[in-house]
Design a protein around this motif. Structure first.
Motif, PDB file in Angstrom:
ATOM      1  N   MET A   1      -9.111   0.186   8.927  1.00 26.19           N
ATOM      2  CA  MET A   1      -9.300  -0.251   8.753  1.00 26.19           C
ATOM      3  C   MET A   1      -9.464  -1.690   9.794  1.00 26.19           C
ATOM      4  O   MET A   1      -7.401  -1.732   9.422  1.00 26.19           O
ATOM      5  N   ARG A   2      -9.021  -2.499  10.244  1.00 25.85           N
ATOM      6  CA  ARG A   2      -8.456  -3.816  10.893  1.00 25.85           C
ATOM      7  C   ARG A   2      -8.748  -4.920  10.031  1.00 25.85           C
ATOM      8  O   ARG A   2      -9.369  -5.113   9.404  1.00 25.85           O
ATOM      9  N   LYS A  46      -4.824  -8.062  -0.622  1.00 25.33           N
ATOM     10  CA  LYS A  46      -6.083  -7.832  -0.188  1.00 25.33           C
ATOM     11  C   LYS A  46      -5.712  -6.596   1.047  1.00 25.33           C
ATOM     12  O   LYS A  46      -6.332  -5.016   0.554  1.00 25.33           O
ATOM     13  N   ALA A  47      -4.884  -6.657   1.508  1.00 22.70           N
ATOM     14  CA  ALA A  47      -4.900  -5.172   3.059  1.00 22.70           C
ATOM     15  C   ALA A  47      -4.430  -4.296   1.798  1.00 22.70           C
ATOM     16  O   ALA A  47      -4.674  -3.205   2.726  1.00 22.70           O
ATOM     17  N   GLU A  48      -2.827  -4.285   1.849  1.00 24.95           N
ATOM     18  CA  GLU A  48      -2.342  -3.194   1.038  1.00 24.95           C
ATOM     19  C   GLU A  48      -3.466  -3.097  -0.036  1.00 24.95           C
ATOM     20  O   GLU A  48      -3.366  -1.200   0.076  1.00 24.95           O
ATOM     21  N   ALA A  49      -4.312  -3.289  -1.019  1.00 25.05           N
ATOM     22  CA  ALA A  49      -4.988  -2.445  -1.761  1.00 25.05           C
ATOM     23  C   ALA A  49      -6.202  -1.718  -0.627  1.00 25.05           C
ATOM     24  O   ALA A  49      -6.579  -0.469  -1.457  1.00 25.05           O
ATOM     25  N   ILE A  53      -6.550   2.229  -1.408  1.00 19.27           N
ATOM     26  CA  ILE A  53      -7.882   2.692  -1.476  1.00 19.27           C
ATOM     27  C   ILE A  53      -8.331   3.224  -0.148  1.00 19.27           C
ATOM     28  O   ILE A  53      -9.094   4.761  -0.743  1.00 19.27           O
ATOM     29  N   GLY A  54      -8.105   3.646   0.680  1.00 13.29           N
ATOM     30  CA  GLY A  54      -8.438   3.983   2.009  1.00 13.29           C
ATOM     31  C   GLY A  54      -7.188   5.613   2.023  1.00 13.29           C
ATOM     32  O   GLY A  54      -8.276   6.619   2.622  1.00 13.29           O
ATOM     33  N   MET A  55      -5.930   5.632   1.795  1.00  8.14           N
ATOM     34  CA  MET A  55      -5.516   6.531   1.834  1.00  8.14           C
ATOM     35  C   MET A  55      -5.668   7.792   0.576  1.00  8.14           C
ATOM     36  O   MET A  55      -6.226   9.057   0.450  1.00  8.14           O
ATOM     37  N   ILE A  56      -6.101   7.123  -1.009  1.00  2.00           N
ATOM     38  CA  ILE A  56      -6.664   7.547  -1.656  1.00  2.00           C
ATOM     39  C   ILE A  56      -7.841   8.803  -1.526  1.00  2.00           C
ATOM     40  O   ILE A  56      -7.503   9.852  -1.696  1.00  2.00           O
TER      41      ILE A  56
END
Length: 91
Positions: A1-2, A46-49, A53-56
């Motif tokens: 995600m960008r 927001k970007a880190e979260a 979320i994507g990693m998990i």
């Protein structure tokens, strides 16, 4: 995600925190900044979260070192990025 520049400055949203709490519970993860009342002193963006979320979702189990690094952008770097935003660069 960008991610946009502002997503690196704005705090994670309530829905992102809720999703991380849910994912942590079902996957038996300890995510300090969502499980502690003081957010472990972290100001996750927001970007880190979103990245976490994507990693998990992808099955990655983040290390405690990685989780502890989130929301700890050095103060001077944060100020520099805010100054660039105020000048309208990158918008």
């Amino acid at each position: 995600m960008r991610h946009t520049l502002s997503s690196y400055l704005e705090p994670m949203t309530g829905p992102q925190g809720g999703k991380l709490r849910y994912m942590a519970a079902i996957r038996s993860l300890d995510i300090p900044f969502v499980s502690r009342a003081n957010h472990n002193g972290q100001n996750v963006t927001k970007a880190e979260a979103s990245t976490l979320i994507g990693m998990i979702k992808d099955g990655v189990r983040p290390s405690m070192e990685y989780l502890d690094s989130l929301g700890r952008l050095p103060f001077l770097v944060r100020i520099a990025v805010e100054d660039v935003t105020l000048l309208g660069v990158g918008s």
